[in-house]
Scaffold this active site. Structure first.
Site, mmCIF file in Angstrom:
data_model
loop_
_atom_site.group_PDB
_atom_site.id
_atom_site.type_symbol
_atom_site.label_atom_id
_atom_site.label_comp_id
_atom_site.label_asym_id
_atom_site.label_seq_id
_atom_site.Cartn_x
_atom_site.Cartn_y
_atom_site.Cartn_z
ATOM 1 N N SER A 145 1.075 -1.243 0.133
ATOM 2 C CA SER A 145 0.206 -0.353 0.205
ATOM 3 C C SER A 145 1.168 0.969 0.269
ATOM 4 O O SER A 145 1.887 0.981 0.199
ATOM 5 C CB SER A 145 -0.560 0.169 1.361
ATOM 6 O OG SER A 145 -1.628 1.422 1.634
ATOM 7 N N TYR A 158 -1.869 -0.845 10.979
ATOM 8 C CA TYR A 158 -1.893 -1.046 9.359
ATOM 9 C C TYR A 158 -0.346 -0.505 8.414
ATOM 10 O O TYR A 158 0.169 -1.035 7.932
ATOM 11 C CB TYR A 158 -2.978 0.249 8.768
ATOM 12 C CG TYR A 158 -3.289 -0.566 7.165
ATOM 13 C CD1 TYR A 158 -3.529 -2.268 7.487
ATOM 14 C CD2 TYR A 158 -3.347 0.727 6.028
ATOM 15 C CE1 TYR A 158 -4.016 -1.989 5.625
ATOM 16 C CE2 TYR A 158 -3.323 0.573 5.240
ATOM 17 C CZ TYR A 158 -3.947 -0.723 4.518
ATOM 18 O OH TYR A 158 -4.176 -1.901 3.670
HETATM 19 N N1 NAP Z 1 -8.353 -1.059 -1.490
HETATM 20 C C1 NAP Z 1 -7.310 -0.781 -1.042
HETATM 21 O O1 NAP Z 1 -7.857 1.757 -0.898
HETATM 22 C C2 NAP Z 1 -6.457 0.008 -0.962
HETATM 23 C C3 NAP Z 1 -5.284 0.678 -1.474
HETATM 24 C C4 NAP Z 1 -3.904 -0.346 -1.186
HETATM 25 C C5 NAP Z 1 -4.098 -1.450 -0.432
HETATM 26 N N2 NAP Z 1 -4.784 -2.599 -0.501
HETATM 27 C C6 NAP Z 1 -4.600 -4.449 0.017
HETATM 28 O O2 NAP Z 1 -4.986 -4.545 -0.866
HETATM 29 C C7 NAP Z 1 -5.659 -5.575 -0.011
HETATM 30 C C8 NAP Z 1 -6.644 -6.137 -0.853
HETATM 31 O O3 NAP Z 1 -7.347 -5.131 -0.093
HETATM 32 P P1 NAP Z 1 -9.149 -5.094 -1.395
HETATM 33 O O4 NAP Z 1 -9.100 -3.978 -1.233
HETATM 34 O O5 NAP Z 1 -9.632 -5.533 -1.894
HETATM 35 O O6 NAP Z 1 -9.870 -5.337 0.230
HETATM 36 P P2 NAP Z 1 -11.530 -6.294 0.347
HETATM 37 O O7 NAP Z 1 -12.754 -5.582 -0.926
HETATM 38 O O8 NAP Z 1 -11.792 -5.511 2.010
HETATM 39 O O9 NAP Z 1 -10.441 -7.692 0.304
HETATM 40 C C9 NAP Z 1 -9.641 -8.127 1.702
HETATM 41 C C10 NAP Z 1 -9.552 -9.674 0.606
HETATM 42 O O10 NAP Z 1 -8.707 -10.554 2.090
HETATM 43 C C11 NAP Z 1 -9.362 -10.969 2.283
HETATM 44 N N3 NAP Z 1 -9.126 -11.672 3.458
HETATM 45 C C12 NAP Z 1 -8.882 -10.988 4.908
HETATM 46 N N4 NAP Z 1 -8.572 -11.914 5.771
HETATM 47 C C13 NAP Z 1 -8.376 -12.653 5.299
HETATM 48 C C14 NAP Z 1 -7.720 -14.175 6.185
HETATM 49 N N5 NAP Z 1 -7.468 -13.716 7.223
HETATM 50 N N6 NAP Z 1 -7.663 -14.665 4.974
HETATM 51 C C15 NAP Z 1 -8.023 -15.063 3.854
HETATM 52 N N7 NAP Z 1 -8.554 -14.248 3.333
HETATM 53 C C16 NAP Z 1 -8.584 -12.995 3.736
HETATM 54 C C17 NAP Z 1 -10.931 -11.479 1.990
HETATM 55 O O11 NAP Z 1 -11.578 -11.939 2.091
HETATM 56 P P3 NAP Z 1 -12.360 -13.186 3.441
HETATM 57 O O12 NAP Z 1 -13.215 -11.895 4.175
HETATM 58 O O13 NAP Z 1 -13.724 -13.340 2.438
HETATM 59 O O14 NAP Z 1 -11.451 -14.066 3.833
HETATM 60 C C18 NAP Z 1 -10.921 -9.898 0.719
HETATM 61 O O15 NAP Z 1 -10.864 -10.811 -0.393
HETATM 62 C C19 NAP Z 1 -5.508 -5.767 1.541
HETATM 63 O O16 NAP Z 1 -3.563 -6.745 1.597
HETATM 64 C C20 NAP Z 1 -5.031 -4.414 1.203
HETATM 65 O O17 NAP Z 1 -4.196 -3.762 2.203
HETATM 66 C C21 NAP Z 1 -5.655 -1.873 -0.264
#
Ligand code: NAP
Length: 249
Positions: A145, A158
């Site tokens: 991130s 975080y």
């Molecule tokens: N959205 C942003 O602005 C942003 C920016 C920078 C970085 N990121 C990073 O991108 C990544 C994905 O996030 P996203 O934005 O796509 O959010 P999201 O839609 O909430 O997706 C998060 C995913 O992680 C899974 N997850 C959470 N805990 C888990 C566990 N213990 N075991 C296995 N799977 C788990 C969730 O699936 P289940 O709940 O079904 O397990 C879900 O598929 C994260 O690492 C986040 O930090 C996001």
């Protein structure tokens, strides 16, 4: 041109494992890599979502219920991938949670979940798949991130998980070359359900407001990962920051 055509040394479809494939960036990445010709192993805890996605992506896609914070479930998933699809060519370490809030009033359980999911979970996923990645001369993609390069008040733990991912990735890049390429991708605001899970009300409201103003589609992150993977193996796209154009942080 599909990934299968790009890799002359492969006589089978390449295999990509995506953690956190049930929503957001992980789901988008799975869709784009399926388009590129990969066979997908979709890992997450919400079984019904990954099963629906696997059915949509078609034959050769595997939905595996796994919790990155539970090493046994990850070991089982790694065995299933190797047995059912063949060794993983790509691991996209994407599973993560962003439970923002002031450190002084944070709940221990939420801080632990962030470390165990975002950092330790990524480490465990790499640990259980690294043998397969080496055998396949594959790729490790770590989704960090902008919070892994900059910080602000209210995201201390975080940010710690994402800064950790940065250092860990660079060390792995040096250790695993030339067999495995390591790509660190550092998105800014992306339109996913990530902020919806924040329990601190002020932080959730603030994050939702910021996301409503500027978040970009997760498909752009997925396309960027696809681009990096498609480069010839001697070229390694190591670090990518990708933000909404209007974003400052
Ligand atoms: N959205 C942003 O602005 C942003 C920016 C920078 C970085 N990121 C990073 O991108 C990544 C994905 O996030 P996203 O934005 O796509 O959010 P999201 O839609 O909430 O997706 C998060 C995913 O992680 C899974 N997850 C959470 N805990 C888990 C566990 N213990 N075991 C296995 N799977 C788990 C969730 O699936 P289940 O709940 O079904 O397990 C879900 O598929 C994260 O690492 C986040 O930090 C996001």
């Amino acid at each position: 041109v599909t990934a299968n055509h790009r890799r002359q040394d492969h006589d089978r479809a390449r295999v990509a494992v995506v953690t956190g494939a049930s929503s957001g960036i992980g789901e988008a990445t799975a869709r784009i890599l399926a388009r590129d010709g990969y066979r997908l192993a979709l890992l997450a805890r919400r079984t019904e979502r990954i099963e629906a996605l696997a059915a949509e992506l078609g034959e050769g896609s595997l939905a595996l219920t796994a919790d990155v914070a539970d090493r046994d479930s990850m070991l089982a998933a790694a065995s299933r991938v190797e047995a059912d699809l063949g060794p993983a060519d790509v691991l996209v370490n994407n599973a993560g949670v962003m439970l923002l809030g002031p450190f002084s009033s944070s709940q221990h359980e939420e801080m632990r979940r962030m470390v165990e999911t975002n950092l330790l979970g990524a480490i465990v996923a790499a640990e259980v798949f690294v043998g397969q990645l080496r055998a396949a001369h594959g790729d490790l993609v770590n989704v960090s991130s902008v919070a892994g390069r900059t910080v602000r008040a209210g995201n201390a733990v975080y940010a710690a998980t994402k800064w950790g991912m940065g250092g860990w990735s660079e060390s792995l890049r040096r250790e695993l070359k030339p067999d495995v390429r390591v790509m660190l991708i550092e998105p800014g605001a992306v339109d996913t359900e990530l902020p919806d899970h924040i329990t601190d009300e002020d932080s959730r409201r603030g994050a939702r407001k910021a996301y409503a103003e500027s978040a970009i589609s997760p498909l752009h992150i997925a396309e960027t990962i696809s681009f990096g993977l498609a480069l010839p193996h001697e070229v390694s796209l190591n670090e990518i920051v990708i933000r909404p154009t209007v974003q400052t942080l």
